[in-house]
Design an enzyme around this catalytic site. Structure first.
Site: not given
Ligand code: PAF
Length: 282
Positions: A30, A32-34, A37, A147-149, A187
Site C-alpha cells: 500500500m 509508504a515503503l520502508h 517492503h 511480510g511475517q509482521k 504506521r
C-alpha cells in the site's frame, strides 16, 4: 521501471515479460515503503527473473473509523526506492480501476478472518483477501511475497491460495526491525518521539516471552501473563490483544511445544501497531 495505472496495461506488460520467458515475483503493497517492503523486493529479485510491485491503498480493508484518508501516500519517494531496486513493473491503479462501479464480489476466508486482528477490525481481512485475489488474477505471478509482521494476513492468504488453487507460491519474509527492536511499519510515521519510545514495549514483551520459552516454559497462560505484565509498564499503550495461537488457524494454543505464534496488537498514540514472534516446534 515501467509504471502502469490500468489493468489492461498491466496484463500487456506481464505478457511481455512472459513472452521473454521470465519468471515473475509480485510484491503487493500500500506504499509508504520502508526497509520491510524493500526486503520483500530483494527476496523477489533473488527468486524471480522479474519483479512487479503493486501500490494501492485498498479502501475495502479500512473500516469507516480507520485511517484510510490519512494513510501515508508517498508515491514519488516510493518510486525512487523501487527504481533503485531495479523493479521491473509498478502497478499503481486508482480505486475506480480496481473496484468497477457497483462491484459486489468478495473473497472471504471464513472463520480465520474473524480471529486476531479480525476481532477488532471486522471486515478488514475480507478486504485484504478480495484485493489480493484480484491482484493475483491481474498479475498471475509465480511467487508472491508478504511480510511475517502481518502474521494473520499471511495465515488468511495462505488458506485462500490453497482453497482457491491459485497457481503461485506464497513466500513469507522475516520481520525487519529498527536497531532498537521496533518492527518496521508504514504506521510508525504516525508516532511522536514519545510514542516511538513507548512502542518499544511491544517487542520487549515478545522478547520476554521468548526468553521464558528458551528457559523451558511452554504453557501459554503464564507466557501471556508475562507479555501483558511487560506491556503494562507503558500505561499509555492500550493493548488490543496479546495471544498465543496456531500460526495457520489463528486459534488459541494451550502451549507452544508444537510451535506457535505469539502475537500482539496495541494502540500507541494515534497508531495501532502489531508485532509477533514465531516459535518453532520444540
Ligand atoms: O500488507 C499490505 O500492505 C496490504 O494488506 C496488502 C497485502 C498490500 C493488501 O492491500
Amino acid at each position: 521501471m515501467k509504471i502502469v495505472r490500468t489493468i489492461a496495461e498491466m496484463r500487456a506488460a506481464v505478457a511481455g515479460l512472459r513472452h521473454q520467458g521470465r519468471s515473475l515475483g509480485l510484491v503487493p503493497t500500500m506504499g509508504a515503503l520502508h526497509d520491510g517492503h524493500i526486503s520483500l523486493v530483494r527476496a523477489a529479485k533473488t527468486a524471480c527473473d522479474a519483479v512487479a510491485v503493486t501500490l494501492f491503498v485498498n479502501p475495502t480493508q479500512f473500516a469507516p473509523n480507520e485511517d484510510f484518508s490519512k494513510y501515508p501516500r508517498t508515491f514519488e519517494a516510493d518510486c525512487r526506492l523501487l527504481e533503485a531496486e531495479k523493479v521491473d513493473l509498478l502497478f499503481a491503479p486508482d480505486t475506480a480501476e480496481m473496484y468497477p462501479d457497483g462491484a459486489t464480489t468478495w473473497v472471504s476466508v471464513e472463520q480465520i478472518e474473524d480471529r486476531l486482528d479480525g476481532v477488532s477490525r471486522p471486515g478488514h481481512f475480507r478486504g485484504v483477501s478480495t484485493v489480493v485475489a484480484d491482484l493475483f488474477h491481474i498479475v498471475a505471478p509465480d511467487k508472491a511475497f508478504f511480510g511475517q509482521k502481518d502474521a494473520a494476513q499471511v495465515a488468511i492468504l495462505r488458506r485462500m491460495v490453497r482453497d482457491l488453487h491459485f497457481n503461485l507460491e506464497l513466500i513469507v519474509c522475516p520481520i525487519v526491525r529498527e536497531p532498537d527492536g521496533l518492527a518496521m511499519s508504514s504506521r510508525n510515521r504516525y508516532l511522536s518521539a514519545g510514542d516511538r519510545r513507548h512502542a518499544l514495549v511491544l517487542s520487549r514483551a515478545l522478547r520476554a516471552v521468548e526468553a521464558q520459552v528458551q528457559a523451558g516454559r511452554t504453557d501459554a497462560a503464564p507466557l501471556i501473563e508475562t507479555g501483558l505484565r511487560i506491556l503494562a509498564e507503558e500505561p499509555s499503550v492500550r493493548v488490543d490483544y496479546f495471544r498465543i495461537v496456531d500460526p495457520d488457524t489463528l486459534e488459541d494454543r494451550p502451549h507452544v511445544r508444537d510451535g506457535a505464534l505469539v502475537a500482539v496488537a496495541a494502540f500507541v498514540g494515534p497508531a495501532r501497531l502489531i508485532d509477533n514472534l514465531l516459535i518453532s516446534a520444540l
